[in-house]
Structures are given as C-alpha cells and as structure tokens.
Design a protein around this motif. Sequence first.
Motif, PDB file in Angstrom:
ATOM      1  N   GLU A 141       0.865  -1.180   0.000  1.00 62.00           N
ATOM      2  CA  GLU A 141       0.000   0.000   0.000  1.00 62.00           C
ATOM      3  C   GLU A 141       0.906   1.236   0.000  1.00 62.00           C
ATOM      4  O   GLU A 141       1.735   1.391   0.896  1.00 62.00           O
ATOM      5  CB  GLU A 141      -0.844  -0.036   1.278  1.00 62.00           C
ATOM      6  N   SER A 163       2.312   3.465   3.154  1.00 63.77           N
ATOM      7  CA  SER A 163       2.046   2.734   4.392  1.00 63.77           C
ATOM      8  C   SER A 163       3.348   2.377   5.101  1.00 63.77           C
ATOM      9  O   SER A 163       4.451   2.534   4.558  1.00 63.77           O
ATOM     10  CB  SER A 163       1.281   1.449   4.095  1.00 63.77           C
ATOM     11  N   ASP A 164       3.183   1.871   6.326  1.00 57.87           N
ATOM     12  CA  ASP A 164       4.321   1.404   7.107  1.00 57.87           C
ATOM     13  C   ASP A 164       5.067   0.321   6.323  1.00 57.87           C
ATOM     14  O   ASP A 164       6.295   0.307   6.285  1.00 57.87           O
ATOM     15  CB  ASP A 164       3.783   0.838   8.430  1.00 57.87           C
ATOM     16  N   ASP A 219       5.744 -14.412   8.925  1.00 55.42           N
ATOM     17  CA  ASP A 219       5.345 -13.736  10.166  1.00 55.42           C
ATOM     18  C   ASP A 219       5.491 -12.222  10.008  1.00 55.42           C
ATOM     19  O   ASP A 219       4.611 -11.455  10.395  1.00 55.42           O
ATOM     20  CB  ASP A 219       6.227 -14.189  11.344  1.00 55.42           C
ATOM     21  N   ALA A 250       2.822 -10.869   7.597  1.00 57.89           N
ATOM     22  CA  ALA A 250       1.471 -10.934   8.169  1.00 57.89           C
ATOM     23  C   ALA A 250       1.238  -9.757   9.115  1.00 57.89           C
ATOM     24  O   ALA A 250       0.129  -9.225   9.197  1.00 57.89           O
ATOM     25  CB  ALA A 250       1.265 -12.260   8.891  1.00 57.89           C
ATOM     26  N   ALA A 251       2.299  -9.326   9.807  1.00 54.26           N
ATOM     27  CA  ALA A 251       2.165  -8.218  10.748  1.00 54.26           C
ATOM     28  C   ALA A 251       1.667  -6.949  10.059  1.00 54.26           C
ATOM     29  O   ALA A 251       0.996  -6.125  10.671  1.00 54.26           O
ATOM     30  CB  ALA A 251       3.510  -7.951  11.437  1.00 54.26           C
ATOM     31  N   PHE A 252       1.964  -6.821   8.763  1.00 52.46           N
ATOM     32  CA  PHE A 252       1.538  -5.630   8.030  1.00 52.46           C
ATOM     33  C   PHE A 252       0.070  -5.675   7.607  1.00 52.46           C
ATOM     34  O   PHE A 252      -0.423  -4.716   7.010  1.00 52.46           O
ATOM     35  CB  PHE A 252       2.431  -5.413   6.799  1.00 52.46           C
ATOM     36  N   GLY A 253      -0.612  -6.771   7.901  1.00 51.11           N
ATOM     37  CA  GLY A 253      -2.053  -6.865   7.614  1.00 51.11           C
ATOM     38  C   GLY A 253      -2.364  -6.504   6.175  1.00 51.11           C
ATOM     39  O   GLY A 253      -1.712  -7.008   5.252  1.00 51.11           O
ATOM     40  N   PRO A 254      -3.343  -5.594   5.976  1.00 49.47           N
ATOM     41  CA  PRO A 254      -3.773  -5.279   4.610  1.00 49.47           C
ATOM     42  C   PRO A 254      -2.781  -4.408   3.838  1.00 49.47           C
ATOM     43  O   PRO A 254      -3.023  -4.119   2.663  1.00 49.47           O
ATOM     44  CB  PRO A 254      -5.086  -4.520   4.829  1.00 49.47           C
ATOM     45  N   GLU A 255      -1.679  -4.018   4.476  1.00 50.72           N
ATOM     46  CA  GLU A 255      -0.718  -3.170   3.759  1.00 50.72           C
ATOM     47  C   GLU A 255       0.122  -3.955   2.761  1.00 50.72           C
ATOM     48  O   GLU A 255       0.810  -3.375   1.936  1.00 50.72           O
ATOM     49  CB  GLU A 255       0.222  -2.475   4.752  1.00 50.72           C
ATOM     50  N   VAL A 256       0.092  -5.293   2.876  1.00 50.30           N
ATOM     51  CA  VAL A 256       0.921  -6.134   2.007  1.00 50.30           C
ATOM     52  C   VAL A 256       0.094  -7.225   1.347  1.00 50.30           C
ATOM     53  O   VAL A 256      -0.762  -7.836   1.986  1.00 50.30           O
ATOM     54  CB  VAL A 256       2.040  -6.818   2.831  1.00 50.30           C
ATOM     55  N   LEU A 257       0.354  -7.448   0.071  1.00 54.15           N
ATOM     56  CA  LEU A 257      -0.225  -8.594  -0.620  1.00 54.15           C
ATOM     57  C   LEU A 257       0.937  -9.341  -1.270  1.00 54.15           C
ATOM     58  O   LEU A 257       1.669  -8.777  -2.077  1.00 54.15           O
ATOM     59  CB  LEU A 257      -1.217  -8.124  -1.695  1.00 54.15           C
ATOM     60  N   LEU A 310      -2.952 -14.895   8.551  1.00 51.29           N
ATOM     61  CA  LEU A 310      -3.965 -13.856   8.750  1.00 51.29           C
ATOM     62  C   LEU A 310      -5.323 -14.477   9.088  1.00 51.29           C
ATOM     63  O   LEU A 310      -6.040 -14.009   9.972  1.00 51.29           O
ATOM     64  CB  LEU A 310      -4.049 -12.973   7.504  1.00 51.29           C
TER      65      LEU A 310
END
Lengths: 327, 329
Positions: B261, B264-265, B296, B299-306, B321
Amino acid sequence: MADRPQPQRAQDKLAFLLSLVPYLMDHDRVSVTEVAEHFGVPAEQIRDAVRLIGVSGIPGETAMYQHGDLFDIAWDDFEDNDQIVLTNMVAIDDSPRFSAREAAALIAGLQYLSALPEHSDRTAIATLMSKLSRGASAVPSPVAVEASESDETLALARESVERGVQLEFDYLNSRGESEHRLVDPLRVESVDADWYLRGWCHLREAVRTFRLDRISSPRITEKPIAHGATDVTLPDTLFEGSADDLTVTIDIAAGAVALLADYIPEGAERTDVGDRVRTSIRVSHYHGLKRLMAGMSGVATVVAPPEARAVVAEWAAAGAARYSSRP
Amino acid sequence: MASSSQRIPVEERLFSLVLALLATDAGLTKTEILSTVQGYRQKYSASGDNSNLERQFERDKDDIRELGVPLETIEAPGQSGNNQNLRYRIPRGAYQLPSDVRFSPEETTLLNLAAMVWREGSLSGQSRRAIMKLRSLGVTTTEPVLGYAPRVRVREAAFEPLSDALERHLQVRFSYLKPGEEAPRVRTVNPLALVQHQGRWHLYADEPESGTTRTFLLRRIVSPVETTTRSFVAPELDPSAEALAGLEAVWEERLAVVEVEPGSDAATRLGKRRGTRSVDDNSLELHYTDENILADELAAFGPEVLVLSPPSLRDAVRSRLDRTAADHG
C-alpha cells in the motif's frame, strides 16, 4: 547506558588482580582515585585489591613466603595519602592474555560494528581482530555476527547526535499517519538488525523512540538541541512506558514469552493455561498491538479487553480479504 | 601458627596459586602446591587425608583456566599415568600478552564500543573481563562514546549451553521443531559455530546421524540443550564465516514479490530493507532466508501487504492472517 554494578565473584576478583598488577607496575606512583577512574570501579575495590596484592607472593625457596618473595607497597603512602607505589614485584611481568571466549566476544562485537559509517576503514578493523586473536590464550570461539547495515539515515542521526543539533524528518507512526517531526537527538541505539533514534520530540514534547526505517527525508538543521541528555531521563528499556499505556491480557506459547519481554511490565502475573502462558503486555495503542499480534499468528492471542481483540481481528481479516478479492 | 585459624579469601588462594605457578619453570607437584601455597597450606595435613583439598584444587584449576590462564600439566618422564608425579605450571610466554599486541587509543575506544554491544548473558561478562584486561595496559580512550548504544541480543535460552559446548567441543542434544512438522525431533549434533544473521541466532553444526552440516535456528530449539560427554575434533579453521556465507547465499537466492500500500508502514519499512528492489510503483522484490519468518513479518503488516510470489509464501501469509482473525473473532 548505566553499567549495573554486579556482585564480584572470586574469579572476577582474580581477573581484576591480574589486570591491576601490570598497570601498577607501569605507574611508579598513582592515586587510588586515578586507578579507580581508569578501571571504572569504586575506589574501595582498588584499596581492597592493593591490600591483598601487598601481602601476596610466592612460597619461594623456603616455602615460607619470606619478605623478598612477596609484593610490597609503600604502606605509609598508601594509608596516609591514598597513593599506590609498588616497591617489590614478583612473578608477574605483563598483562594477561584474553581467554578464547573473551576475544570471541570482542571480535563478534567488532564484526557487528564493522559496516557502520564511522568504521569505513575495513583494514583497521581486520588488524584489530587479528591482534585480539594473537592476544588470546587459545583460538577464539567461533561466534560471529553479521555486519549491521548502514544507510544515510543512520549516518545523519549519528552526526546530529555528535554535533548536538536538531534533526527533522517525516515519521510514519504505527497508526499509518505521517507527521513532520523536529527532534533533539540524544542517542542512537540498535537491537540486532534494527536501529532506533531516541530523542526529545518537539511535537509530542516528550522523549520518544523512532525506528530509523520509519524515517523519511531526514535533514540536519543548524539549530542546537534544546534538551540535552542531562536534561531528560532516557529509560534503559527501549520502549518508554507512559501513564496512557494500555494493558492487554494475552495467551502466549511458553517458548515465545522472551520475544515479548520488552512489552511485559515488571512483576506482571504469569499463569499457565494448558501449554500457554497467560500474562499481560503494555502497548501505547492498539495500532501497535494489531501489528504485533498479526506477526505472531498461532503463537499469541489477545484475551482481553474485547476492543483489543476486535482491533486485531479486523486488521487480520482485512489482510486476509486482499487474498480473496484478487486471484 | 596464627594463620592456620584465619580464613583465606578465595581470590587470595587463586591469586597465590597463579603467582606460584608463574614463578616455577619446572612445575610444582600437587603435594607441593597443597602444602606450600597460601590458602591451601593452611588446610593441608601432612599425615592425613587431603581429598577435600584436592577437589578444591581441581575446581580452582578450572576457574583459572576459564580466565584464559594457560595452566599446564607436565608428566614426569617415564612416569606417565602416575597422577602424583604430574607437575603444574603456567608458562610465562603463553600467559602474557605478546609484546607486539598493544592497542592505540582509537583502537581502545573501538574495543570499548564492541564490548558494549553485549549487555546480557555470558558474552557480556566475557567482554567486561576483556575490557578489564585491556585497561591493564593503561591506554586511555580518546573519547567516551556517549549518544551511541549499539546492541546485539542473546535472548535464546539455548545460547549459553551451546556456546559452552562449542568451547569444549562436546556433542549436544536438543528437540528441534522444524516448521511444517507436527512434532519436534531430537537432534544430536557437534556444534561448530554460533552466528547471528539478519538479527537471528543460528547454530552451525555437524549431524553425525545424517552425515551433513546443518544450520539450526536457535528459537526453534524447544527443549533445554543437553550437553553430552562425547567430544569431537573441531575443524581447524573457524567455520563461522562459512556459516554466515551459507546463510547469505540462501538469502541471495530467495526472492519474494509483494505489493505494498503506497505510503504505508509496509511500503516505508520493507522499502528500506537490505537488498529490496522496486519492481514497479507498488511492488517490491525482497530477499529472505526463511519463508516462515518472512511470513510472520509480512502478516504483521495486515492489509498493507499482498504477497504475489512465491505461492508457498502467499499461502503462508494468508493462513496466518486467517488464523489470527479466527483466534480473535
């Protein structure tokens, strides 16, 4: 960082005696204060050691520890003026070698530091490492650390701390908001591969810790810092607690507790729940928590409060949804 | 004798032993040591049983050797096997720092900083001691390094017993949980090196059972490390560089492509990761050594990463997730 005073074991005391003797041999007359400062130990520890050295020696030909077989000091000078003058020496001529593990600890530390901006001279580091090897009594233990990465942000942060000038940059917080920050940089710290800047944040008016990899467009200003390291207290732990912190109850796999050690407040209760441990962690807000928990899937779960669970669930579900909405 | 009743502090006994052994060329027998050296002689009985004192001497030898003092044992010629005739000494040349090993103020400053890297565990104690020996040389540092606190952590409980076994060349046993396997498996290995790569500690070890050299992630060691009494011959060259190079080669070879994203972070932090390359506006190419660890982290970035590739990583992140959402639902 403050050195915590450690109770000295006999073995450490021996190492100290073996280090102190050659130093005293090289100094015809030296004050207890000066020696204490040089070794970074309390003056009384120096006095104790000198008293012991002054009566120690070798059995000698008579096996009776006769006068000439002992170290001797100018006792009057010592007792009256706190000055150390060795007047007789035995057995020891020079400083002891490093042990294999001592040399290994320093060599591994140097490896870690070797890529940092100020150590661009790789041959100097290599020379130093080989000196440590040659100065060890056995081959240094095979312990190695990958050189830490360095980038422009780290170099600028270091420079601003050294020059005592303010640093400004854009900082993305864990809520995902970018803010312009003006900071009095106080200390650059690292934990393994991660680097942090700690300083007084003019926006928040408090001491804050910034991850260097969240900093964009750093710029050194010419403004001197308004708060120095002596004006504020930098807590020893990287994550400064605050009164606004939220406490969250979690269940975590017993083997993974150490991974969250920084977040578990001192004295937090720990109870076993099956193969998990129930304990509490402190976070500044749920945005940090959701990232932490999503990175420990199957290992840690938030138990309470329900709002915290909901924030984590929503974050993970939003992440998972990206995989169903696209092939 | 007045001294027989007074207690001699342990450090005085150890110090006296080192001095006595440094001063002898021919070496001293155990009896000579126990009957004459300060701290032993007070407890020595010329006619009686000295077995407690002998055990004391054995422990003292270990303590002294641990400091890097080369305490030698010499067998009398033609008397091999006869314990009572062994002689002990500390050869001065092997004890003292060689005269060409001296450090400049700049080097001393750098070594102080290198020692500061360790704040916990035995490495911290070892480096403190090394610095004490360094100060013995009397060099003053150029400047105290304030405002700088680099640190390497040793949090894994397995580190201490492994570094001990590494030093003594002893075989170890532990349970190791490989990702994707249901249950941990007991591994018996000869430890060769401990290395930190990408912030994680690894054990490089020979596994006699499989005849291979393997790298184990310390955090996947799920049992206490058991040190056996079986010793092995350590390689002549330090294998730690080889271990790091092996991890680096794996890191170099493995590539993931992720969509982030913008702003994003994830975009900021992954973009700054070592070796990251932008594929297009929103996609990054990342290097990694361990798929589960990267999963891991992502996954911590949630929706910020695909995750786009590889498929196994995509599945790993997705199932993490799903699991987190389910566990918190």
